[in-house]
Every structure is written in structure tokens, then in C-alpha cells.
Scaffold this motif. Structure first.
Motif, mmCIF file in Angstrom:
data_model
loop_
_atom_site.group_PDB
_atom_site.id
_atom_site.type_symbol
_atom_site.label_atom_id
_atom_site.label_comp_id
_atom_site.label_asym_id
_atom_site.label_seq_id
_atom_site.Cartn_x
_atom_site.Cartn_y
_atom_site.Cartn_z
ATOM 1 N N LEU A 178 0.871 -1.167 0.000
ATOM 2 C CA LEU A 178 0.000 0.000 0.000
ATOM 3 C C LEU A 178 0.906 1.214 0.000
ATOM 4 O O LEU A 178 1.726 1.387 0.911
ATOM 5 N N SER A 179 0.793 2.053 -1.006
ATOM 6 C CA SER A 179 1.694 3.199 -1.134
ATOM 7 C C SER A 179 0.962 4.346 -1.813
ATOM 8 O O SER A 179 -0.230 4.246 -2.130
ATOM 9 N N ASP A 180 1.684 5.432 -2.058
ATOM 10 C CA ASP A 180 1.015 6.636 -2.556
ATOM 11 C C ASP A 180 1.933 7.472 -3.432
ATOM 12 O O ASP A 180 3.157 7.302 -3.434
ATOM 13 N N ARG A 181 1.310 8.379 -4.156
ATOM 14 C CA ARG A 181 2.019 9.435 -4.885
ATOM 15 C C ARG A 181 1.186 10.708 -4.813
ATOM 16 O O ARG A 181 -0.029 10.680 -5.030
ATOM 17 N N VAL A 182 1.852 11.834 -4.514
ATOM 18 C CA VAL A 182 1.176 13.131 -4.418
ATOM 19 C C VAL A 182 1.860 14.104 -5.364
ATOM 20 O O VAL A 182 3.090 14.223 -5.364
ATOM 21 N N ARG A 199 6.022 21.671 -10.666
ATOM 22 C CA ARG A 199 5.325 20.553 -10.039
ATOM 23 C C ARG A 199 6.136 19.970 -8.895
ATOM 24 O O ARG A 199 7.325 19.691 -9.030
ATOM 25 N N LEU A 200 5.458 19.809 -7.746
ATOM 26 C CA LEU A 200 6.048 19.150 -6.585
ATOM 27 C C LEU A 200 5.524 17.718 -6.522
ATOM 28 O O LEU A 200 4.344 17.468 -6.778
ATOM 29 N N GLN A 201 6.410 16.797 -6.156
ATOM 30 C CA GLN A 201 6.010 15.395 -6.089
ATOM 31 C C GLN A 201 6.602 14.722 -4.862
ATOM 32 O O GLN A 201 7.751 14.968 -4.497
ATOM 33 N N ALA A 202 5.803 13.860 -4.245
ATOM 34 C CA ALA A 202 6.262 12.984 -3.157
ATOM 35 C C ALA A 202 5.624 11.625 -3.372
ATOM 36 O O ALA A 202 4.428 11.538 -3.666
ATOM 37 N N ARG A 203 6.409 10.540 -3.221
ATOM 38 C CA ARG A 203 5.866 9.205 -3.455
ATOM 39 C C ARG A 203 6.710 8.152 -2.739
ATOM 40 O O ARG A 203 7.867 8.392 -2.378
ATOM 41 N N ASN A 204 6.098 6.990 -2.562
ATOM 42 C CA ASN A 204 6.812 5.865 -1.947
ATOM 43 C C ASN A 204 6.367 4.540 -2.563
ATOM 44 O O ASN A 204 6.191 3.544 -1.878
ATOM 45 N N ILE A 205 6.178 4.562 -3.902
ATOM 46 C CA ILE A 205 5.720 3.376 -4.624
ATOM 47 C C ILE A 205 6.944 2.599 -5.114
ATOM 48 O O ILE A 205 7.717 3.119 -5.925
ATOM 49 N N PRO A 206 7.155 1.390 -4.651
ATOM 50 C CA PRO A 206 8.358 0.650 -5.024
ATOM 51 C C PRO A 206 8.365 0.259 -6.497
ATOM 52 O O PRO A 206 7.326 0.017 -7.098
ATOM 53 N N GLU A 207 9.568 0.224 -7.069
ATOM 54 C CA GLU A 207 9.746 -0.253 -8.435
ATOM 55 C C GLU A 207 9.743 -1.783 -8.426
ATOM 56 O O GLU A 207 10.521 -2.409 -7.720
ATOM 57 N N PHE A 208 8.871 -2.375 -9.194
ATOM 58 C CA PHE A 208 8.847 -3.829 -9.313
ATOM 59 C C PHE A 208 9.896 -4.257 -10.334
ATOM 60 O O PHE A 208 9.606 -4.513 -11.506
ATOM 61 N N ARG A 216 13.082 -5.371 -15.596
ATOM 62 C CA ARG A 216 12.432 -4.058 -15.668
ATOM 63 C C ARG A 216 11.129 -4.100 -16.451
ATOM 64 O O ARG A 216 10.444 -3.083 -16.570
ATOM 65 N N MET A 217 10.785 -5.232 -16.997
ATOM 66 C CA MET A 217 9.545 -5.350 -17.764
ATOM 67 C C MET A 217 8.301 -5.266 -16.881
ATOM 68 O O MET A 217 7.189 -5.113 -17.395
ATOM 69 N N THR A 218 8.455 -5.386 -15.569
ATOM 70 C CA THR A 218 7.311 -5.438 -14.651
ATOM 71 C C THR A 218 7.070 -4.102 -13.944
ATOM 72 O O THR A 218 6.336 -4.052 -12.957
ATOM 73 N N ARG A 219 7.633 -3.023 -14.437
ATOM 74 C CA ARG A 219 7.512 -1.729 -13.749
ATOM 75 C C ARG A 219 6.117 -1.123 -13.929
ATOM 76 O O ARG A 219 5.522 -1.174 -15.005
ATOM 77 N N LEU A 220 5.609 -0.514 -12.860
ATOM 78 C CA LEU A 220 4.357 0.236 -12.906
ATOM 79 C C LEU A 220 4.593 1.619 -13.498
ATOM 80 O O LEU A 220 5.677 2.202 -13.349
ATOM 81 N N SER A 221 3.578 2.189 -14.118
ATOM 82 C CA SER A 221 3.739 3.485 -14.785
ATOM 83 C C SER A 221 3.929 4.628 -13.798
ATOM 84 O O SER A 221 4.514 5.655 -14.133
ATOM 85 N N PHE A 222 3.420 4.474 -12.574
ATOM 86 C CA PHE A 222 3.418 5.561 -11.594
ATOM 87 C C PHE A 222 4.393 5.303 -10.457
ATOM 88 O O PHE A 222 4.343 5.971 -9.423
ATOM 89 N N ALA A 223 5.298 4.310 -10.603
ATOM 90 C CA ALA A 223 6.189 3.929 -9.513
ATOM 91 C C ALA A 223 7.348 4.906 -9.355
ATOM 92 O O ALA A 223 7.728 5.630 -10.274
ATOM 93 N N GLY A 224 7.921 4.897 -8.183
ATOM 94 C CA GLY A 224 9.065 5.719 -7.816
ATOM 95 C C GLY A 224 9.057 5.925 -6.326
ATOM 96 O O GLY A 224 7.996 6.083 -5.722
ATOM 97 N N ASP A 225 10.219 5.867 -5.713
ATOM 98 C CA ASP A 225 10.267 5.910 -4.249
ATOM 99 C C ASP A 225 11.328 6.894 -3.783
ATOM 100 O O ASP A 225 12.517 6.640 -3.897
ATOM 101 N N GLU A 226 10.859 8.048 -3.297
ATOM 102 C CA GLU A 226 11.735 9.024 -2.647
ATOM 103 C C GLU A 226 11.409 9.126 -1.166
ATOM 104 O O GLU A 226 11.670 10.150 -0.543
ATOM 105 N N ASP A 227 10.824 8.055 -0.622
ATOM 106 C CA ASP A 227 10.446 8.013 0.793
ATOM 107 C C ASP A 227 9.517 9.159 1.151
ATOM 108 O O ASP A 227 9.586 9.726 2.239
#
Length: 507
Positions: A178-182, A199-208, A216-227
Motif C-alpha cells: 500500500l503506497s502513494d504518490r502526491v 510541479r512538486l512530487q512525493a511518493r513511496n511506490i516501489p519499483e517492481f 524491468r519489464m514489470t515496472r508500474l507506470s506511476f512507480a518511484g520511491d523518494e520516501d
């Protein structure tokens, strides 16, 4: 002042006025649903014909012989009062006869209640407008926000081509996250035609990828984790030079799809494809960075995009900077041969210095490891060619697709590799309700089909389906699933499944 603009809100059901339909007329007799037998009709008719101070529908009727409401008549009377006051203020009183002034006085007495109500409501609207203007965020900037809540998981017997022993290869398979992006976007316009986006961004969605799936073929389009640490992740300024030429300048990293027209209906990370590969042709992600772009419209059917990106433009050290480090030069011809059919022909020349933090990434982060770095992390150049199409067959069915072909060359030898990817997408807008979107993607992630070193032995396929359900104007929920068959183009690897439920809030 016009009859429509002064109509009290709670009486609109009596008149069915539309400001867009109003046009100037010169006689009350042209306003056919004002009852011509009333004494007031003749009086107002005389004033309008003398001073041209009322407006009506361009077809010169009120849509049939209906009685004009007293509020409507009061609005017209008020317009004539304003016109006569203007003439008096400009010392043109000779144009206003005593007879007309007496008529006005009589009309004012007859419609005193309606005029008072009308003016009170106008004053209230003006006060509300002033309050809104005084308390608005900015006269030039609008704030837009997007928040994503994500529940996701990866399923499969093992990570791609990795040791399946969980002690040696800890991963998230069969576990849910369970994670988020703002995102908060400040869109500023100084002329009404330009756009400065911050644009300001904060997210904690892990890269699959990596130790989670081994590919890297399993990556989500909205993933990225900067804590969930907020940072400026997008900053660019778009401005038109002429009716045909527009310029975009971005001092920090930006993807090519922000300055190049793309034909994919799934490119949005918040409301489009759930996979990174399914968004659009991977050659748009070959190398992002600070950018400069030009868009020239020859006509409504043909346009040309030119641009340049530098991955480390802010770094003054050797093999970095605007022109001495990793860069892209691109060109795209976009044309519309027939209505609802868009075609793009794209060329991208890329150079990677090798090593460092950026490294070589020919496949745009979605292909095999061989396609990503066909010669390892050494100095590499690539010429990539793309064909993108989108055909809106009907308002509720869009057929799209792309093909990308890259020729990579090692800069420390004579090695060469050819890399191919393709996809077909089906989009069904408004399926099951307005604002919904059902999508399917079938394609092959970037694959080394020929190389002087290592080729991909087998073929991976990407199969994806999702359905975006609009709950309200500002909330949508998108369940989706995609499977990678033969991950890393290796049939020794088991299929990997990625499932997610993405909830998007926009404001």
C-alpha cells in the motif's frame, strides 16, 4: 446592459435566456414575446428606437409569442435608464426630450419593485465577485493536484532468472503493498497563451524490478520511491513565438512526451496504463533531462517537433553539462492524413558516456538487460526510429500502436546491436459510463534481435488489461493486471503477473 445579463437567477426558468444567443436590435417590436398590446410595450419601443439601448435574440424573437416577465422588462428598462444617464453625463441632453423623461419616470414608477430587486441582486453579485478576486490564490497561477493510493502485488513462482530461494533472493512476490504518490502543479500563465509549470512530487511506490522481479519489464507506470520526500520533479516553460511556432524550455529532467506529441491514449500515469511499457513507445524515454524543444505547425494536419535533452545539464564537470555529457537530439513529424487518424514518425539520436549515475539505457527502462545495455555500461550511441499511430474509429473505440527500432553502437569498439519493440493498444472510452476507460495492451518489450555480442534468445510478451471507473468528477478507481510471458526474453523464466488497484484523486 442586456436583458439576459440582468435576469435574476431564480427567474431564469421563466425566460430561458442565453447570453450566447443575444445580439443588438433596434426595436422592441422585434422582440415578439413582449406583448404589443401593453402600454409599456409602446413606451419602451419608442425609447429603444431612439437610443438603441436594449438587446435581444439574433432571430429577433423570444421563441414564440410569450409574455415578457416583469423582471425581463425591468432589465430592458434599466438598460435604457443607463443609456440616458450616459447621454446626460456627456452633455448631450439635447438628444433627450422632456417627453421621454416623463415616459421613463412613469415606467420607473410602474416597475419600481422589479428595478430595486434587480439592482440589489446585481450589487450582491458584484460584491461576491470582488470577494473571490480578493481571496484568490493568484491572478496568474492555478493550483492543480493529484493524489494516488496504490494497492499492488507481484505474483509468480520466482523472480526472472534469479535464485528462487527466498533466503538468497528476498522479494515482494505474493505480498501486497500500500503506497502513494502526491503531485501539486502550479500552472502559471503571463499572457494567456504561455505556461510555466512547477510541479512538486512525493511518493513511496516501489519499483517492481531488480531483486523483486529480476526484470524491468514489470515496472508500474506511476512507480518511484523518494520516501515521500517532496521535491520539484517537473519545471518547464512553454510559450508561443507565433501562431505556428512554440518553444518549450525545461531546466530539469523532463520526458520527451511532454514536448513531443504522442498518439497513445494511455500515456497518463494517473489515469492511463498501469504499466510503464503500456504508456507509449519506449523511445520517448530513451534519455530524459533538461530540454529545449520547438514545435512548428505547417497547418492543422502537419507539424514538426525538434528538441534536445541533456541528462546532467546542471553539472559543470567534464563529460557532463549541456553539451559534453549524455544527450538526446530528436525530431518528429506528426501528421493527420484523415480525420481521427494521427501518425507520428520519430527519430532520436542518443549518446551515453557510460558509467556514472545515469548509465546506459537504450531500452527506456522497460526492456531486457541486453536491450538496456547491449555492450555493458560503456560509452554507447544509438539511433532510434519510431512509428506511432492512433485511429479513433468511433467516439468509444480507439485503435493505437507503435513500433520502435534502435541501432546501438559501442564507442570503444566496433560492436553493434539492433533492438526492436512494438505494441498494439485498444481503448474503449466511456465504457459503462461517462469518464470510464477500458484498455488492453499487447506487445513485445525492447529486445536485442541482432548483436555482435549477446542477443536475446527468446521473446517476451506483455499482455495488459485495466478498467478505469470514474466514481465522481474527481475520483477514479482503476483495477488492472498485466503479465510478462518469458521475462527477459528467456523461456526458462516463469511468467510474472503484476496486479494493482489505483485510486486517483484530482483537484
Amino acid at each position: 446592459m442586456t436583458l439576459a445579463s440582468e435576469l435574476p437567477p431564480d427567474n431564469q426558468n421563466q425566460s430561458e435566456f442565453s447570453a450566447a444567443q443575444l445580439a443588438q436590435v433596434s426595436s422592441v417590436s422585434q422582440l415578439s414575446d413582449v406583448q404589443p398590446t401593453d402600454w409599456a410595450f409602446g413606451a419602451l419601443q419608442s425609447l429603444v428606437e431612439r437610443y438603441a439601448c436594449i438587446a435581444g435574440f439574433p432571430d429577433s424573437t423570444y421563441r414564440g409569442h410569450r409574455v415578457m416577465t416583469r423582471y425581463e422588462f425591468a432589465a430592458g428598462l434599466n438598460a435604457c435608464l443607463d443609456r440616458l444617464n450616459e447621454l446626460i453625463a456627456t452633455n448631450t441632453t439635447s438628444l433627450v426630450t422632456q417627453e421621454d423623461l416623463a415616459t421613463l419616470e412613469k415606467l420607473q414608477a410602474e416597475f419600481a419593485t422589479e428595478l430595486a430587486t434587480l439592482r440589489t441582486r446585481v450589487d450582491t453579485l458584484e460584491a461576491r465577485s470582488a470577494e473571490l478576486q480578493g481571496n484568490q490564490f493568484s491572478t496568474t497561477t492555478k493550483l492543480n493536484g493529484e493524489v494516488i493510493f496504490v494497492v499492488a502485488s507481484v505474483f509468480g513462482d520466482k523472480a526472472a532468472d534469479q535464485d528462487s530461494n527466498p533466503d538468497n533472493n528476498p522479494n515482494l512476490q505474493d505480498n501486497f503493498i500500500l503506497s502513494d504518490r502526491v503531485r501539486l502543479s502550479f500552472d502559471t500563465s503571463f499572457t494567456g497563451k504561455d505556461l510555466l509549470r512547477t510541479r512538486l512530487q512525493a511518493r513511496n511506490i516501489p519499483e517492481f524490478q531488480g531483486r523483486v522481479t529480476g526484470t524491468r519489464m514489470t515496472r508500474l507506470s506511476f512507480a518511484g520511491d523518494e520516501d515521500n520526500q517532496a521535491r520539484v520533479d517537473e519545471l518547464y516553460y512553454y510559450f508561443p513565438v507565433s501562431d505556428r511556432l512554440a518553444v518549450t524550455v525545461a531546466p530539469i529532467k523532463i520526458e520527451l512526451d511532454k514536448i513531443v506529441k504522442t498518439q497513445s491514449p494511455f500515456k497518463s500515469t494517473g489515469t492511463g496504463s498501469i504499466s510503464l511499457f503500456g504508456r507509449h513507445n519506449p523511445i520517448y524515454r530513451v534519455l530524459g533531462g533538461a530540454a529545449f524543444g520547438l514545435n512548428y505547425d505547417f497547418n492543422k494536419q502537419i507539424s514538426l517537433n525538434l528538441g534536445y535533452t541533456a541528462a546532467d545539464a546542471q553539472n559543470p564537470q567534464q563529460n557532463n553539462g549541456l553539451f559534453d555529457g549524455n544527450y538526446n537530439a530528436f525530431a518528429q513529424l506528426f501528421f493527420k492524413p484523415i480525420e481521427n487518424l494521427d501518425i507520428g514518425l520519430t527519430y532520436v539520436h542518443s549518446y551515453y558516456a557510460g558509467g556514472g549515475n545515469t548509465g546506459v539505457n537504450i531500452a527506456g527502462g522497460t526492456g531486457s538487460e541486453n536491450a538496456r545495455r547491449p555492450f555493458g555500461n560503456v560509452a554507447t550511441s544509438a539511433n532510434s526510429f519510431g512509428l506511432e499511430t492512433s485511429w479513433r474509429i468511433s467516439p468509444k473505440f480507439i485503435l493505437s500502436g507503435w513500433a520502435g527500432y534502435s541501432i546501438a553502437e559501442s564507442k570503444i569498439g566496433d560492436d553493434e546491436a539492433n533492438i526492436l519493440n512494438y505494441a498494439i493498444t485498444l481503448a474503449f472510452p466511456d465504457l459503462g459510463g461517462k469518464g470510464n476507460l477500458t484498455g488492453f495492451v499487447f506487445g513485445m518489450p525492447p529486445k536485442v534481435i541482432q548483436s555482435s555480442q549477446t542477443e536475446d534468445e527468446n521473446t517476451s510478451f506483455h499482455i495488459e488489461g485495466f478498467h478505469r471507473l470514474r466514481i465522481t468528477d474527481n475520483i477514479s478507481v482503476t483495477p488492472g493486471l498485466f503479465v510478462i510471458i518469458n521475462p527477459e526474453h528467456n523461456d526458462n523464466n516463469d511468467n510474472i503477473y503484476v496486479g494493482t488497484v489505483r485510486t486517483t484523486f484530482s483537484f
